[in-house]
Design a protein around this motif. Structure first.
Motif, short mmCIF file in Angstrom:
data_model
loop_
_atom_site.label_atom_id
_atom_site.label_comp_id
_atom_site.label_asym_id
_atom_site.label_seq_id
_atom_site.Cartn_x
_atom_site.Cartn_y
_atom_site.Cartn_z
N ARG A 38 0.83 -1.21 0.00
CA ARG A 38 0.00 0.00 0.00
C ARG A 38 0.86 1.26 0.00
O ARG A 38 0.55 2.22 -0.69
CB ARG A 38 -1.00 -0.03 1.15
CG ARG A 38 -0.46 0.21 2.54
CD ARG A 38 -1.45 -0.23 3.63
NE ARG A 38 -2.79 0.25 3.38
CZ ARG A 38 -3.46 1.06 4.23
NH1 ARG A 38 -2.89 1.46 5.34
NH2 ARG A 38 -4.68 1.44 3.97
N THR A 211 -4.28 -5.22 -3.84
CA THR A 211 -4.40 -4.14 -4.81
C THR A 211 -5.44 -3.11 -4.38
O THR A 211 -5.19 -1.90 -4.41
CB THR A 211 -4.77 -4.69 -6.19
OG1 THR A 211 -3.81 -5.67 -6.59
CG2 THR A 211 -4.83 -3.58 -7.22
N VAL A 215 -4.83 0.95 -3.38
CA VAL A 215 -5.52 2.05 -4.06
C VAL A 215 -6.32 2.87 -3.06
O VAL A 215 -6.31 4.12 -3.08
CB VAL A 215 -6.43 1.51 -5.18
CG1 VAL A 215 -7.28 2.64 -5.76
CG2 VAL A 215 -5.59 0.85 -6.27
#
Length: 285
Positions: A38, A211, A215
């Protein structure tokens, strides 16, 4: 209005973070690997965007102490909150983590940034009462380590609101987020290597979780700093009470955790607290 728009985006993206974290852990990803992903994604993506927009800006030496504090606080909040969902349900983690709005108001008042009016105190109380309804039940049987991680993360966020308020007056929010993410990614790299290497997901849902979590962090933190710059620490903290409502809703849809009638009522109480806080138009000191 821009500040309210930024806080709405913050709640949407940050609210999805715990659910993505649970998917990552269920898919085999390790806690440090999730943090590395992250922070690295946020740093890379934001620096590329800043370069494309030609909005890069240097950091003055006088800002380094506060910037270092913000890195430590952001890293502690990220690790504590996301890792807590490994051992306690997402709704429980959200309830404990979201004690931070109750801390932000008194802290801002003590340092002289904003006046803690009676209406704002009432709004904080109403908002937290709504959270208690939304996320009711399960605390007595929750894992103590998970509870401590979530509470520690909330404490870090409360303090970081005051630190970031000072920094965003001199550093654009996107530059600040990219800098914090870059330093945090470097620290995570060292910790991952010391811990024996990355723990990659073994299943597709794990990759979706990693993922999505990356984001949500990149977008959410940038919008959070932008909201604090425009709304102030107290109003941003109160409006952020909407985030756990989103977390619980996504947990119900993705993880199969059903909402009860009292929890739905609590969501309405949270919104009432937010509206009460925004109706106080007296200027901050």
């Amino acid at each position: 209005m821009a500040g309210y728009g930024f806080i709405l985006l913050t709640t949407l993206f940050f609210g999805s973070g715990p659910t993505f974290a649970r998917l990552a852990f269920d898919g085999g990803a390790g806690p440090l690997t999730l943090q590395f992903a992250r922070f690295s994604f946020a740093a890379l993506g934001l620096w590329l965007l800043l370069a494309a927009l030609r909005r890069t800006q240097g950091i003055e030496i006088r800002h380094l102490p506060l910037l270092t504090a913000l890195v430590v606080l952001s890293g502690g909040a990220s690790y504590g909150y996301m890792t807590s969902v490994r051992s306690i349900p997402v709704p429980i983690a959200s309830l404990v983590f979201f004690t931070f709005p109750l801390m932000v108001g008194p802290l801002a008042h003590l340092v002289g940034d904003e006046r803690l009016t009676v209406r704002r105190l009432l709004a904080l109380a109403v908002g937290f009462a709504g959270l208690a309804l939304v996320l009711q039940g399960g605390l007595a049987h929750a894992d103590h380590t998970g509870l401590l991680l979530a509470f520690g993360a909330g404490t870090c966020v409360a303090i970081s609101f005051q630190v970031s308020r000072r920094l965003t007056a001199h550093i654009p929010p996107m530059v600040l987020t990219a800098t914090v993410a870059s330093v945090s990614a470097s620290v995570c790299t060292a910790l991952v290597l010391l811990d024996g290497g990355v723990e990659l997901p073994a299943e597709p849902r794990g990759w979706i979780g990693v993922t999505g979590n990356a984001v949500s962090y990149a977008v959410g933190l940038t919008c959070l700093f932008a909201a604090i710059r425009r709304l102030g620490a107290i109003r941003t903290a109160i409006a952020a009470n909407l985030e756990p409502v989103i977390s619980v809703t996504l947990a119900a849809l993705v993880l199969g955790e059903a909402l009860s009638a009292p929890q739905a009522m609590g969501a309405l109480v949270v919104l009432a607290g937010i509206l009460l806080a925004q109706s106080d138009r007296r200027p901050a000191r």
